[in-house]
Design a protein around this motif. Structure first.
Motif, mmCIF file in Angstrom:
data_model
loop_
_atom_site.group_PDB
_atom_site.id
_atom_site.type_symbol
_atom_site.label_atom_id
_atom_site.label_comp_id
_atom_site.label_asym_id
_atom_site.label_seq_id
_atom_site.Cartn_x
_atom_site.Cartn_y
_atom_site.Cartn_z
ATOM 1 N N UNK A 335 1.086 -1.299 0.294
ATOM 2 C CA UNK A 335 -0.096 0.435 -0.044
ATOM 3 C C UNK A 335 0.528 1.324 0.227
ATOM 4 N N UNK A 336 2.007 1.236 0.682
ATOM 5 C CA UNK A 336 3.328 2.563 0.115
ATOM 6 C C UNK A 336 4.228 2.443 -0.798
ATOM 7 N N UNK A 337 3.963 1.433 -1.515
ATOM 8 C CA UNK A 337 4.109 1.848 -2.816
ATOM 9 C C UNK A 337 2.757 2.084 -3.432
ATOM 10 N N UNK A 338 1.879 1.383 -3.722
ATOM 11 C CA UNK A 338 0.713 2.165 -4.473
ATOM 12 C C UNK A 338 0.782 3.138 -3.769
ATOM 13 N N UNK A 339 0.385 4.219 -3.115
ATOM 14 C CA UNK A 339 0.407 5.052 -2.646
ATOM 15 C C UNK A 339 1.370 6.563 -3.144
ATOM 16 N N UNK A 340 2.528 5.637 -3.291
ATOM 17 C CA UNK A 340 3.584 6.123 -3.976
ATOM 18 C C UNK A 340 3.500 6.333 -5.546
ATOM 19 N N UNK A 341 2.591 5.346 -6.319
ATOM 20 C CA UNK A 341 2.241 4.961 -7.473
ATOM 21 C C UNK A 341 1.492 5.982 -8.014
ATOM 22 N N UNK A 342 0.437 6.458 -7.185
ATOM 23 C CA UNK A 342 -0.870 6.438 -7.490
ATOM 24 C C UNK A 342 -0.024 8.334 -7.908
ATOM 25 N N UNK A 343 0.618 8.547 -6.608
ATOM 26 C CA UNK A 343 1.103 9.930 -6.310
ATOM 27 C C UNK A 343 1.830 10.680 -7.386
ATOM 28 N N UNK A 344 2.813 10.065 -8.020
ATOM 29 C CA UNK A 344 3.949 10.647 -8.548
ATOM 30 C C UNK A 344 3.566 9.873 -10.192
ATOM 31 N N UNK A 345 2.375 9.267 -10.379
ATOM 32 C CA UNK A 345 1.344 8.875 -11.556
ATOM 33 C C UNK A 345 0.096 10.839 -11.530
ATOM 34 N N UNK A 346 -0.043 11.192 -10.966
ATOM 35 C CA UNK A 346 -0.904 12.079 -10.513
ATOM 36 C C UNK A 346 -0.310 13.208 -11.177
ATOM 37 N N UNK A 351 -4.378 15.145 -17.173
ATOM 38 C CA UNK A 351 -6.250 14.490 -16.535
ATOM 39 C C UNK A 351 -6.838 15.414 -17.370
ATOM 40 N N UNK A 352 -7.109 15.310 -18.287
ATOM 41 C CA UNK A 352 -8.046 16.169 -19.221
ATOM 42 C C UNK A 352 -9.175 16.628 -18.155
ATOM 43 N N UNK A 353 -9.653 15.812 -17.532
ATOM 44 C CA UNK A 353 -11.218 16.158 -16.627
ATOM 45 C C UNK A 353 -10.452 16.995 -15.895
ATOM 46 N N UNK A 354 -9.291 17.472 -14.801
ATOM 47 C CA UNK A 354 -9.232 18.312 -14.384
ATOM 48 C C UNK A 354 -8.958 19.264 -14.193
ATOM 49 N N UNK A 355 -9.164 19.730 -15.434
ATOM 50 C CA UNK A 355 -8.810 21.001 -16.312
ATOM 51 C C UNK A 355 -7.475 22.342 -15.899
ATOM 52 N N UNK A 356 -7.812 23.400 -16.700
ATOM 53 C CA UNK A 356 -6.646 24.080 -15.373
ATOM 54 C C UNK A 356 -5.759 24.366 -14.341
ATOM 55 N N UNK A 357 -7.189 24.458 -13.534
ATOM 56 C CA UNK A 357 -7.078 24.262 -12.466
ATOM 57 C C UNK A 357 -6.308 23.359 -11.645
ATOM 58 N N UNK A 358 -5.649 21.438 -12.751
ATOM 59 C CA UNK A 358 -5.492 20.387 -12.099
ATOM 60 C C UNK A 358 -4.433 21.166 -12.675
ATOM 61 N N UNK A 359 -4.034 21.274 -13.966
ATOM 62 C CA UNK A 359 -2.992 21.577 -14.335
ATOM 63 C C UNK A 359 -1.541 22.701 -13.332
ATOM 64 N N UNK A 360 -2.631 24.048 -13.021
ATOM 65 C CA UNK A 360 -1.596 24.214 -12.310
ATOM 66 C C UNK A 360 -1.487 24.000 -10.751
ATOM 67 N N UNK A 361 -2.499 23.359 -10.209
ATOM 68 C CA UNK A 361 -2.386 22.336 -9.184
ATOM 69 C C UNK A 361 -0.835 21.409 -9.459
ATOM 70 N N UNK A 362 -0.329 21.537 -10.407
ATOM 71 C CA UNK A 362 0.456 19.747 -10.312
ATOM 72 C C UNK A 362 1.876 20.430 -10.719
#
Length: 388
Positions: A335-346, A351-362
């Motif tokens: 689960x620790x590796x799942x968390x890291x892989x999910x976070x790094x992927x995110x 992610x088109x569904x997050x729009x411009x706000x999501x890109x600014x957060x990245x």
């Protein structure tokens, strides 16, 4: 036929488990549905944690890895037109080793053959039964004849699409899954890598990764739609798109060549728990899948079988604590590796569904990540691998 441990699956997880058990004096037979050439033909990851290298050392199969593997003390993150290095060695005192999964598998196969250990390849209609009692069995057909292997324990190392996990009653399993809306288009080529360390790029056109297998063989990836098809991508189209997603300096240095292999891999996060059912143990992709962004798949499989090999050896020495706690100990690391892989992927993909706000957060998080030693250290600690 009879053995102490029946291992289903002759990928790196099953082969490493067999090698570790042999070193501990525990007898194991491997049953594999595919041919050796098919197993070796799978193009997979190649970033090894020091824990994984240590297990290969313990198994006595690491001589070529140490001679040919590439030690990497960091990675580069590319965003906003610039690159920023995360110094693993300086932040954690550890490194990773680039050595292809195909080569790990080949070394384990060669060692198993040299020791005269039994592996049944091209086994048809593999089944497992009796693991909820005291007489587990693996059954299959070979050249039209029914075969049966009696054993004390079964290790399910047969991957996400194998037979072991589906043999468990659905009521005994809890499954957690996220399927991502994109995949990775990968290209393998016989060209020198564009950089001596991996480059992860977050770009308005999508994620890309510059990786390698050796000083003369490179592996590159592009984020693509989940329903994309390899046939739509000529080699030239791949190289043109990769250049667009790299900063100008790296793009100018890129050496291109014909693809040796080109494929699209879907991305998913998946965990099935628990990982033990009576005398059946799941390990590696049979129990969990991570997005490849964090380079955790092979390393998680290795840590599973490292814990399982130790638990089985302890059982035959009279101590069942490792067997009783196998699932709990594995899942904490999983689960620790799942968390890291999910976070790094995110963090690195679009992610088109997050729009411009999501890109600014990245962009804000990436800026913080490369500006904060604490944040960089957290990434480095997870990438090089948490303790086993």
């Amino acid at each position: 036929m009879r053995t102490q441990v029946a291992i289903v699956g002759a990928g790196p997880a099953g082969l490493l488990l067999g090698a570790l058990l042999q070193r501990s004096g525990v007898d194991a037979v491997i049953v594999e549905q595919r041919s050796p050439d098919y197993v070796l033909g799978r193009i997979r990851a190649g970033v090894l944690e020091q824990t994984t290298v240590g297990l290969l050392d313990q198994a006595g199969v690491s001589a070529r890895l140490h001679a040919e593997g590439l030690q990497h003390g960091g990675i580069e993150l590319s965003f906003g037109g610039a690159r920023h290095r995360i110094d693993f060695q300086g932040l954690t005192g550890k490194h990773v080793t680039v050595y292809g999964q195909t080569e790990v598998t080949r070394d384990l196969m060669d060692a198993r053959r040299a020791h005269g250990l039994v592996t049944h390849y091209e086994a048809d209609e593999v089944r497992v039964q009796g693991f909820d009692g005291t007489r587990p069995q693996v059954l299959w057909r070979q050249a039209g004849a029914e075969q049966r292997l009696d054993c004390d324990f079964i290790a399910g190392c047969d991957g996400f699409h194998g037979v072991c996990r589906p043999s468990v009653p659905a009521s005994a399993l809890q499954v957690f899954e996220r399927v991502y809306s994109f995949g990775w288009l990968g290209l393998l080529c016989e060209t020198p890598p564009v950089s001596h360390e991996l480059i992860y790029s977050n770009h308005p056109r999508g994620f890309s990764l510059c990786s390698m297998r050796s000083p003369t063989r490179s592996r590159y990836y592009l984020q693509c739609a989940s329903d994309d098809r390899v046939e739509r991508w000529s080699d030239q189209a791949f190289w043109d798109e990769l250049r667009r997603r790299l900063d100008p300096d790296v793009a100018a240095r890129l050496v291109t060549g014909p693809a040796l292999e080109k494929s699209i891999a879907p991305l998913r996060s998946f965990v099935a728990e628990p990982m033990r059912f009576g005398r059946l143990f799941l390990a590696g992709d049979a129990a969990h899948i991570v997005p490849p962004t964090g380079a955790k798949g092979l390393n998680l499989a290795a840590s599973d079988v490292g814990l399982l090999a130790r638990a089985l050896a302890d059982h035959y020495a009279g101590d069942d604590h490792g067997i009783e706690t196998y699932s709990e100990r594995c899942l904490r690391r999983v689960w620790r590796a799942e968390r890291f892989s999910w976070w790094f992927t995110s963090l690195m993909h679009r992610f088109p569904e997050t729009g411009e706000f999501g890109q600014r957060m990245q962009m804000a998080e990436l800026d913080y990540l490369v500006s904060s030693q604490a944040a960089s250290t957290a990434l480095a600690e997870n990438y090089v691998g948490l303790p086993l």
